[in-house]
Design a protein around this motif. Structure first.
Motif, short mmCIF file in Angstrom:
data_model
loop_
_atom_site.label_atom_id
_atom_site.label_comp_id
_atom_site.label_asym_id
_atom_site.label_seq_id
_atom_site.Cartn_x
_atom_site.Cartn_y
_atom_site.Cartn_z
N ARG A 34 0.77 -0.91 0.15
CA ARG A 34 -0.06 0.03 0.26
C ARG A 34 0.57 1.03 -0.30
NH1 ARG A 34 -3.80 -2.60 4.67
NH2 ARG A 34 -5.50 -3.60 2.81
N ASP A 35 2.08 1.04 0.28
CA ASP A 35 3.16 2.07 0.59
C ASP A 35 3.59 3.11 -0.98
OD1 ASP A 35 5.10 3.77 1.34
OD2 ASP A 35 6.95 2.56 1.22
N PRO A 36 3.25 3.91 -1.00
CA PRO A 36 3.22 4.18 -2.61
C PRO A 36 4.71 4.75 -2.46
CG PRO A 36 2.26 6.24 -1.21
CD PRO A 36 2.24 4.72 0.23
N ILE A 37 5.48 4.19 -2.03
CA ILE A 37 7.15 4.50 -1.92
C ILE A 37 7.42 2.98 -2.36
CG2 ILE A 37 9.26 4.65 -1.08
CD1 ILE A 37 8.12 7.21 0.69
N LEU A 38 6.89 2.57 -2.04
CA LEU A 38 7.16 0.79 -2.18
C LEU A 38 6.74 0.30 -3.69
CD1 LEU A 38 8.16 -2.18 -1.72
CD2 LEU A 38 6.51 -2.51 -0.87
N ARG A 39 5.59 0.88 -4.39
CA ARG A 39 4.95 0.34 -4.78
C ARG A 39 5.97 2.10 -7.03
NH1 ARG A 39 0.23 1.10 -3.01
NH2 ARG A 39 0.02 3.53 -4.05
N ARG A 40 6.21 2.48 -6.36
CA ARG A 40 7.21 3.19 -6.89
C ARG A 40 8.42 2.64 -8.09
NH1 ARG A 40 11.54 8.35 -5.93
NH2 ARG A 40 11.64 8.89 -8.35
N TRP A 41 9.10 1.48 -6.41
CA TRP A 41 10.04 0.76 -7.41
C TRP A 41 9.82 -0.55 -8.03
CZ3 TRP A 41 13.04 4.68 -8.61
CH2 TRP A 41 13.72 5.63 -6.85
N THR A 42 8.76 -0.53 -7.71
CA THR A 42 8.80 -2.56 -7.99
C THR A 42 8.11 -2.29 -9.12
OG1 THR A 42 6.65 -2.08 -6.91
CG2 THR A 42 9.02 -3.20 -5.96
N ARG A 43 7.91 -3.48 -9.94
CA ARG A 43 7.51 -3.14 -11.42
C ARG A 43 6.29 -3.86 -11.69
NH1 ARG A 43 12.62 -6.88 -14.79
NH2 ARG A 43 12.62 -6.88 -13.23
N ALA A 44 6.05 -4.95 -9.81
CA ALA A 44 4.81 -5.32 -9.80
C ALA A 44 3.28 -5.11 -8.72
CB ALA A 44 4.53 -7.36 -10.50
N GLU A 100 21.54 -11.21 -9.13
CA GLU A 100 21.67 -9.70 -8.75
C GLU A 100 21.05 -9.86 -7.32
OE1 GLU A 100 18.61 -6.21 -10.01
OE2 GLU A 100 18.42 -7.60 -11.49
N VAL A 101 21.08 -9.39 -6.74
CA VAL A 101 20.15 -8.86 -5.10
C VAL A 101 19.62 -7.99 -5.18
CG1 VAL A 101 20.42 -8.13 -3.00
CG2 VAL A 101 22.41 -9.70 -3.91
N GLY A 102 17.91 -8.05 -4.69
CA GLY A 102 17.11 -6.55 -4.91
C GLY A 102 16.86 -6.91 -3.68
N TYR A 103 15.31 -5.93 -3.37
CA TYR A 103 14.64 -6.22 -1.14
C TYR A 103 14.08 -5.06 -1.79
CZ TYR A 103 17.56 -1.94 -0.77
OH TYR A 103 18.11 -0.05 -0.95
N TRP A 104 13.19 -4.66 -0.59
CA TRP A 104 12.30 -3.99 -0.13
C TRP A 104 12.24 -3.72 0.98
CZ3 TRP A 104 8.01 -5.73 1.90
CH2 TRP A 104 7.64 -6.34 1.40
N THR A 105 11.70 -2.56 1.25
CA THR A 105 11.43 -2.88 2.71
C THR A 105 9.93 -1.92 2.93
OG1 THR A 105 13.71 -2.05 3.13
CG2 THR A 105 12.57 -1.86 5.34
N ALA A 106 9.58 -2.60 4.38
CA ALA A 106 7.89 -2.57 4.04
C ALA A 106 8.12 -0.49 5.44
CB ALA A 106 7.78 -3.41 5.21
N SER A 107 6.89 0.27 4.87
CA SER A 107 7.18 2.04 5.30
C SER A 107 7.82 1.04 6.67
CB SER A 107 5.45 2.13 5.14
OG SER A 107 5.11 2.12 5.55
N TRP A 108 7.02 0.54 7.34
CA TRP A 108 6.33 0.83 9.25
C TRP A 108 8.27 0.10 9.89
CZ3 TRP A 108 3.54 -2.36 6.53
CH2 TRP A 108 3.72 -3.57 5.46
N ALA A 109 9.09 -0.45 8.83
CA ALA A 109 10.62 -0.68 9.22
C ALA A 109 11.70 0.25 8.44
CB ALA A 109 10.73 -2.16 8.47
N ARG A 110 11.29 0.92 8.30
CA ARG A 110 12.06 1.97 7.13
C ARG A 110 13.47 2.98 8.05
NH1 ARG A 110 8.77 3.12 2.39
NH2 ARG A 110 8.50 1.48 1.30
#
Length: 180
Positions: A34-44, A100-110
């Protein structure tokens, strides 16, 4: 198959655990996306429970195929385990010079060092699990300053600027980490 990798606790931060994604992660996965920052950087992006089920099923299939390993990053908290991110090792094939290494962090953990701890744990696991892998790459768009910082904190060294290619509209950075 249960595979776990842990980063140690420090005085200021709890350790994180990397484990395979499970069906009961569905709600937290949807919440994270639901985090717009996460959605900005992900393809799916995952916006519905049905999309989350497909995402989780794909992560399981990828493990079976042996070319992509996606881990839920969880943290032990007083009230139980909480999802705090995702790390993935992509392209583990003989044809590819470096996975390749990829990652994302949930908004509540940044802002708490979750991404560097998880990427470091994944990198250690990758080199241990695949002794033939001599290098890992971490790619990000040039305007993703946070990813550049994570790469540096994890010991990935900047290698080059990559030209933009769909679905990413801007040039990118390639950082590398060598085994040993």
């Amino acid at each position: 198959m249960l595979i776990e990798s842990r980063s140690p606790d420090t005085p200021s931060t709890p350790g994180v655990t990397l484990r395979q994604w499970r069906a009961d992660d569905l709600d937290e996965l949807v919440q994270a996306y639901r985090d717009p920052i996460l959605r900005r950087w992900t393809r799916a992006p995952v916006t519905t429970a049905a999309e989350a089920r497909r995402w989780l099923e794909a992560a399981l299939r990828d493990w079976t195929d042996g070319r992509r390993y996606t881990f839920a990053v969880v943290e032990e908290q007083a009230d139980g385990t909480r999802l705090v991110g995702n790390v993935v090792l992509k392209g583990v094939t003989p044809e590819r010079p470096a996975p390749e290494v990829g990652y994302w962090t949930a908004s509540w953990a940044r802002g708490r060092g979750v991404a560097p701890r998880a990427v470091t744990a994944l990198s250690r696991w990758a080199f241990d699990r695949f002794p033939e892998v001599a290098r890992l790459d971490l790619l990000h768009q040039v305007d993703n300053v946070a990813s550049c910082r994570v790469a540096q904190k994890c010991g990935f060294v900047f290698q080059e600027v990559l030209p933009a290619r769909p679905p990413f509209p801007l040039d990118g950075h390639r950082h590398s980490l060598h085994a040993g």
